[in-house]
Write an enzyme that holds these catalytic residues in place. Structure first.
Site: not given
Ligand code: NAD
Ligand code: DAU
Length: 359
Positions: A136-138, A162, A166
């Site tokens: 993810t870009d997060e 989260y 990741k």
């Protein structure tokens, strides 16, 4: 025939990916879908696919190394596409531990089992073996309003449990590539939307609430920005990276479609009012008056925006579905799949919703 081991294929992106792959390759490939069927996993997402001879479903937890190594022992796996994860930021704020377990430990198990099955005595790997880690870009953190993009070289700065988990899983994949020369790629994608997305996420939640005349809970000032990509374009990117990308590289995936959350909510309301015929009783429920500003998410990242230059230059990927079309397709899909929505919003989800939104 190439054999894929897909983890988390009963979830939102995994199921869209499986549909995409069978539409593209038909009988040329075989897919084994391993999923624990948590609240987010739904075999209804794979209706039609489950009748294929070249598709197998295995219910297993990716943290269960015996189960995963058995799948590698019994099948000659050529490609792993690793989606399985706990994926919802709000849930990670309430209950972080399961995120660390599934996202970090589960990824370690997947890497270990693939390495054990694939690595040759001299430490090299057969050319056709490839592992793709879906991320993810997060992991990059938060961008200031209206300024800058996430590049593959942007330092990691995750804020939620989260995104931290990741980031941990991405680091493990990097470590396997550096230490064991393990044949992998990582993709870091922006926010996906489309069919089969669980209604805890912004777009299906707002569609479902609007149709039922329920409040539309907008966090904070509603001006946080997300960069939206139609899920089928993500599936296409994953396939292109795995087949045409350079091993050991990371690719960011996004379609330059930044929108404030409040804009998304307004677009959903306007589109519903436009699409729904006057004869549909749900139309009377839909109104901008349902918009309700609620307490902000803790540690809420202000803005995400992907620079997809590398994936475009390397494999020629670009999105096929622009937001204007994608959001209509998505809303139309939810309108036509009321039963799907009813099934996933009953029971445990109802309890989650009541606790999460204090209703
Ligand atoms: P999802 O929550 O819809 O699906 C996750 C799937 O994984 C479910 O089918 C669930 O049953 C399965 N799963 C969970 N724990 C498991 C375990 N321990 N063992 C086996 N299966 C397990 O998630 P999604 O939105 O489809 O996301 C898929 C992947 O893509 C995730 O890795 C996520 O981090 C990543 N991603 C998501 C987005 C997005 O916008 N949704 C964007 C970028 C990246
Ligand atoms: O950026 C990629 C990520 O996108 C993925 O890695 C995650 O798995 C996926 O869940 C998604 O994370 P977000 O937190 O951005 O998605 P979510 O749909 O939960 O929220 C989108 C934005 O909308 C965010 O700014 C919070 C806001 N929001 C969300 C909900 C559920 C609201 O204002 N109200 C809501 O009720």
């Amino acid at each position: 025939m190439r054999t894929y081991l897909v983890t988390g294929g009963a979830g939102f992106i995994g199921s869209n990916y499986i549909h995409y792959m069978f539409e593209k390759y038909g009988d040329e490939i075989r897919i084994i879908n391993v999923d624990a069927l948590t609240y987010a996993g739904n075999l209804e997402n794979l209706k039609g696919v489950d009748e294929r001879d070249n598709y197998t479903f295995v219910k297993a937890d990716i943290c269960d190394k015996d189960a995963i190594s058995r799948i590698f022992a019994e099948n000659d796996i050529d490609r792993v596409v690793h989606f399985a994860a706990e994926s919802h930021v709000d849930r990670s704020i309430k209950n972080p531990e399961v995120f660390v377990k599934t996202n970090v430990l589960g990824t370690a198990v997947m890497l270990n089992c693939a390495r054990a099955a694939w690595e040759k005595e001299d430490g090299t790997y057969p050319e056709d073996k490839k592992f793709l880690h879906v991320s993810t870009d997060e992991v990059y953190g938060s961008l200031p309003e209206g300024n800058g993009y996430f590049y593959e070289t942007t330092p990691y700065s995750p804020h939620s449990p989260y995104s931290s988990s990741k980031a941990g899983s991405d680091m493990l994949v990097r470590a396997y590539m550096d230490t064991y020369h393990f044949p992998a790629n990582i993709t870091n994608c922006s926010n996906n939307y489309g069919p089969y997305q669980f209604p805890e996420k912004l777009i299906p939640l707002m569609i479902n609430n609007a149709l039922n005349g329920k409040k539309l809970p907008v966090y904070g000032d509603g001006k946080n920005v997300r960069d939206w990509l139609y899920v089928r374009d993500h599936a296409k990117a994953i396939d292109m990276v795995q087949e045409q990308g350079k091993l050991f590289e990371t690719y960011n995936v996004g379609g330059h479609n930044e929108k404030q959350n409040i804009e998304i909510v307004q677009i959903i309301i306007d589109t519903l009012l436009e699409i729904l015929p006057d004869s549909d009783p749900r139309k009377a429920n839909v109104s901008r008056d349902l918009i309700t500003y609620v307490e902000d998410r803790k540690g809420h990242d202000r803005r995400y925006a992907i620079a997809p230059d590398k994936i475009k230059a390397a494999v020629g990927w670009q999105p096929d579905t622009m937001f204007k079309e994608g959001i209509r397709l998505t809303i139309q899909w939810y309108l036509e799949h009321e039963d799907w929505m009813k099934n996933v919003t009953s029971g445990d989800y109802q309890k989650y919703y009541e606790t999460m939104y204090n209703v």
